[in-house]
Design a protein around this motif. Sequence first.
Motif, PDB file in Angstrom:
ATOM      1  N   PRO A 133       0.811  -1.229   0.000  1.00 26.42           N
ATOM      2  CA  PRO A 133       0.000   0.000   0.000  1.00 26.42           C
ATOM      3  C   PRO A 133       0.837   1.269   0.000  1.00 26.42           C
ATOM      4  CG  PRO A 133      -0.126  -1.096   2.137  1.00 26.42           C
ATOM      5  CD  PRO A 133       0.552  -2.042   1.210  1.00 26.42           C
ATOM      6  N   PHE A 134       2.028   1.207   0.584  1.00 28.37           N
ATOM      7  CA  PHE A 134       2.921   2.367   0.546  1.00 28.37           C
ATOM      8  C   PHE A 134       3.305   2.679  -0.894  1.00 28.37           C
ATOM      9  CE2 PHE A 134       7.177   4.317   0.815  1.00 28.37           C
ATOM     10  CZ  PHE A 134       6.894   5.399   1.635  1.00 28.37           C
ATOM     11  N   ILE A 135       3.669   1.645  -1.653  1.00 25.70           N
ATOM     12  CA  ILE A 135       3.988   1.820  -3.070  1.00 25.70           C
ATOM     13  C   ILE A 135       2.771   2.320  -3.830  1.00 25.70           C
ATOM     14  CG2 ILE A 135       4.530   0.570  -5.208  1.00 25.70           C
ATOM     15  CD1 ILE A 135       6.472  -1.136  -3.616  1.00 25.70           C
ATOM     16  N   GLN A 136       1.588   1.774  -3.506  1.00 31.23           N
ATOM     17  CA  GLN A 136       0.379   2.212  -4.183  1.00 31.23           C
ATOM     18  C   GLN A 136       0.144   3.704  -3.990  1.00 31.23           C
ATOM     19  OE1 GLN A 136      -1.893   0.290  -6.243  1.00 31.23           O
ATOM     20  NE2 GLN A 136      -2.227   2.449  -6.713  1.00 31.23           N
ATOM     21  N   GLY A 137       0.392   4.183  -2.775  1.00 29.55           N
ATOM     22  CA  GLY A 137       0.262   5.611  -2.515  1.00 29.55           C
ATOM     23  C   GLY A 137       1.234   6.429  -3.340  1.00 29.55           C
ATOM     24  N   MET A 138       2.464   5.951  -3.470  1.00 26.72           N
ATOM     25  CA  MET A 138       3.447   6.650  -4.298  1.00 26.72           C
ATOM     26  C   MET A 138       2.990   6.694  -5.752  1.00 26.72           C
ATOM     27  SD  MET A 138       7.087   5.209  -2.776  1.00 26.72           S
ATOM     28  CE  MET A 138       8.075   6.363  -3.747  1.00 26.72           C
ATOM     29  N   GLY A 177      12.605   9.630   6.091  1.00 21.40           N
ATOM     30  CA  GLY A 177      11.811   9.139   7.208  1.00 21.40           C
ATOM     31  C   GLY A 177      11.700   7.638   7.244  1.00 21.40           C
ATOM     32  N   ALA A 178      11.132   7.152   8.350  1.00 24.33           N
ATOM     33  CA  ALA A 178      10.992   5.713   8.589  1.00 24.33           C
ATOM     34  C   ALA A 178       9.526   5.368   8.809  1.00 24.33           C
ATOM     35  CB  ALA A 178      11.825   5.297   9.794  1.00 24.33           C
ATOM     36  N   VAL A 179       9.034   4.428   8.028  1.00 24.14           N
ATOM     37  CA  VAL A 179       7.674   3.897   8.157  1.00 24.14           C
ATOM     38  C   VAL A 179       7.802   2.580   8.908  1.00 24.14           C
ATOM     39  CG1 VAL A 179       5.641   3.103   6.894  1.00 24.14           C
ATOM     40  CG2 VAL A 179       7.032   4.983   5.980  1.00 24.14           C
ATOM     41  N   LEU A 180       7.363   2.545  10.152  1.00 20.53           N
ATOM     42  CA  LEU A 180       7.638   1.408  11.040  1.00 20.53           C
ATOM     43  C   LEU A 180       6.345   0.750  11.510  1.00 20.53           C
ATOM     44  CD1 LEU A 180      10.358   3.175  13.234  1.00 20.53           C
ATOM     45  CD2 LEU A 180      10.676   1.895  11.099  1.00 20.53           C
ATOM     46  N   LEU A 191      -0.757   3.719   5.368  1.00 23.23           N
ATOM     47  CA  LEU A 191       0.421   3.429   4.553  1.00 23.23           C
ATOM     48  C   LEU A 191       0.284   4.023   3.155  1.00 23.23           C
ATOM     49  CD1 LEU A 191       0.926  -0.263   5.656  1.00 23.23           C
ATOM     50  CD2 LEU A 191       2.698   1.504   5.805  1.00 23.23           C
ATOM     51  N   ARG A 192      -0.893   3.888   2.599  1.00 26.42           N
ATOM     52  CA  ARG A 192      -1.132   4.462   1.272  1.00 26.42           C
ATOM     53  C   ARG A 192      -1.014   5.987   1.322  1.00 26.42           C
ATOM     54  NH1 ARG A 192      -5.807   2.178  -2.783  1.00 26.42           N
ATOM     55  NH2 ARG A 192      -5.313   3.489  -4.593  1.00 26.42           N
ATOM     56  N   ARG A 193      -1.519   6.567   2.424  1.00 26.75           N
ATOM     57  CA  ARG A 193      -1.414   8.012   2.594  1.00 26.75           C
ATOM     58  C   ARG A 193       0.042   8.453   2.732  1.00 26.75           C
ATOM     59  NH1 ARG A 193      -3.811  12.688   1.237  1.00 26.75           N
ATOM     60  NH2 ARG A 193      -2.751  14.337   2.396  1.00 26.75           N
ATOM     61  N   ALA A 194       0.839   7.652   3.451  1.00 26.70           N
ATOM     62  CA  ALA A 194       2.255   7.985   3.642  1.00 26.70           C
ATOM     63  C   ALA A 194       2.994   8.016   2.316  1.00 26.70           C
ATOM     64  CB  ALA A 194       2.905   7.000   4.596  1.00 26.70           C
ATOM     65  N   GLY A 195       2.734   7.028   1.445  1.00 23.07           N
ATOM     66  CA  GLY A 195       3.367   7.003   0.133  1.00 23.07           C
ATOM     67  C   GLY A 195       2.971   8.195  -0.711  1.00 23.07           C
ATOM     68  N   LEU A 196       1.699   8.564  -0.631  1.00 25.07           N
ATOM     69  CA  LEU A 196       1.201   9.731  -1.353  1.00 25.07           C
ATOM     70  C   LEU A 196       1.889  11.007  -0.875  1.00 25.07           C
ATOM     71  CD1 LEU A 196      -1.333  10.419  -3.382  1.00 25.07           C
ATOM     72  CD2 LEU A 196      -2.366  11.276  -1.284  1.00 25.07           C
ATOM     73  N   GLU A 197       1.950  11.172   0.444  1.00 23.77           N
ATOM     74  CA  GLU A 197       2.579  12.369   1.010  1.00 23.77           C
ATOM     75  C   GLU A 197       4.052  12.458   0.636  1.00 23.77           C
ATOM     76  OE1 GLU A 197      -0.114  12.996   5.075  1.00 23.77           O
ATOM     77  OE2 GLU A 197       1.944  12.267   5.218  1.00 23.77           O
ATOM     78  N   LEU A 198       4.741  11.324   0.657  1.00 22.96           N
ATOM     79  CA  LEU A 198       6.170  11.334   0.346  1.00 22.96           C
ATOM     80  C   LEU A 198       6.427  11.932  -1.027  1.00 22.96           C
ATOM     81  CD1 LEU A 198       9.101  10.440   1.082  1.00 22.96           C
ATOM     82  CD2 LEU A 198       8.595   8.314  -0.131  1.00 22.96           C
ATOM     83  N   THR A 235       7.652  14.659   2.366  1.00 22.36           N
ATOM     84  CA  THR A 235       7.735  14.251   3.766  1.00 22.36           C
ATOM     85  C   THR A 235       6.474  13.485   4.131  1.00 22.36           C
ATOM     86  OG1 THR A 235       8.161  15.054   6.016  1.00 22.36           O
ATOM     87  CG2 THR A 235       6.661  16.357   4.653  1.00 22.36           C
ATOM     88  N   MET A 236       6.493  12.842   5.272  1.00 18.95           N
ATOM     89  CA  MET A 236       5.337  12.093   5.751  1.00 18.95           C
ATOM     90  C   MET A 236       4.928  12.648   7.108  1.00 18.95           C
ATOM     91  SD  MET A 236       6.694   8.286   4.644  1.00 18.95           S
ATOM     92  CE  MET A 236       8.315   8.591   5.378  1.00 18.95           C
ATOM     93  N   SER A 237       3.641  12.882   7.302  1.00 22.97           N
ATOM     94  CA  SER A 237       3.171  13.546   8.515  1.00 22.97           C
ATOM     95  C   SER A 237       3.298  12.635   9.730  1.00 22.97           C
ATOM     96  CB  SER A 237       1.711  13.985   8.352  1.00 22.97           C
ATOM     97  OG  SER A 237       0.857  12.876   8.215  1.00 22.97           O
ATOM     98  N   ASP A 238       3.519  13.240  10.876  1.00 20.76           N
ATOM     99  CA  ASP A 238       3.636  12.486  12.123  1.00 20.76           C
ATOM    100  C   ASP A 238       2.355  11.717  12.426  1.00 20.76           C
ATOM    101  OD1 ASP A 238       6.204  13.391  12.497  1.00 20.76           O
ATOM    102  OD2 ASP A 238       5.629  15.015  13.849  1.00 20.76           O
ATOM    103  N   ASP A 239       1.201  12.330  12.147  1.00 19.90           N
ATOM    104  CA  ASP A 239      -0.075  11.654  12.425  1.00 19.90           C
ATOM    105  C   ASP A 239      -0.197  10.356  11.637  1.00 19.90           C
ATOM    106  OD1 ASP A 239      -0.814  13.620  14.178  1.00 19.90           O
ATOM    107  OD2 ASP A 239      -2.166  14.658  12.792  1.00 19.90           O
ATOM    108  N   VAL A 240       0.190  10.399  10.369  1.00 21.42           N
ATOM    109  CA  VAL A 240       0.111   9.202   9.531  1.00 21.42           C
ATOM    110  C   VAL A 240       1.090   8.139  10.016  1.00 21.42           C
ATOM    111  CG1 VAL A 240       0.594   8.303   7.221  1.00 21.42           C
ATOM    112  CG2 VAL A 240      -0.810  10.352   7.492  1.00 21.42           C
TER     113      VAL A 240
END
Length: 232
Positions: A24-29, A166-169, A193-200, A205-210
């Motif tokens: 899903p991270f890749i999907q967001g990207m 950043g680190a997606v953990l 995760l999808r949102r994090a990829g989109l934001e990146l 950057t990726m938001s702290d909330d996500v």
Amino acid sequence: MSKAIAINGSPRMGKGTTAMVLAPFIQGMEDAGSDVELVYASRSKVKPCACGEMYCWYTKPGECCIQDGMQRLYAKLREADTLVLATPVYIPLPGDMQNVINRLCPLVEPYLETRLGRTRARFRRDVKIHRIVLVSTGGWWEMGNFGTVVHVAEELAENASVEFAGAVLRPHAFLMKEEGTLTPDGEAVVKALRRAGLELVLEGTMSDDVLDTIGRPLISEEGLRERYNRYV
């Protein structure tokens, strides 16, 4: 168009929790317009860095003397602007993932400078990577379990003089599913995760909330420990 290469270092390749989190991270990207290529470290059959003489720096700069699957990766890495390192926590990394990271040395130019008291180099001019991001999964409860893996990714970025984005953990990632199906908590993590990829891609950057949503506990520490200890 942004171009990224994601290296999944899990020995389970597409069947593990790292793949479940990375997809899903890749999907967001990709939703944000990035062209992302997924590579599996174990499938690439990369040998250890073992020439012992820094051949890629001093004999034939930019070239590795070891002929194996890494040769195919070098061309892809040179054309990517973003490098995604995706790995489960081992001690600290799976062997094939460690081999890939060690073999990045030919992409680094031995032009040395001191920054904040540390010796640093930089990627060669023909390498387009300008940021590195970590996606990591672990089986234990606490975020502290990721410390060494995060440090490896941060040091790699610093030594190549690029941004660590950043680190997606995701701790105890296996609890995202029950009997092979995503739980409601797991679905919330996938959405984040999808949102994090989109934001990146869109914001750099990726938001702290996500990131907090991705990494939040799915069980109490005591509950997870008891669950593990039943098998001993």
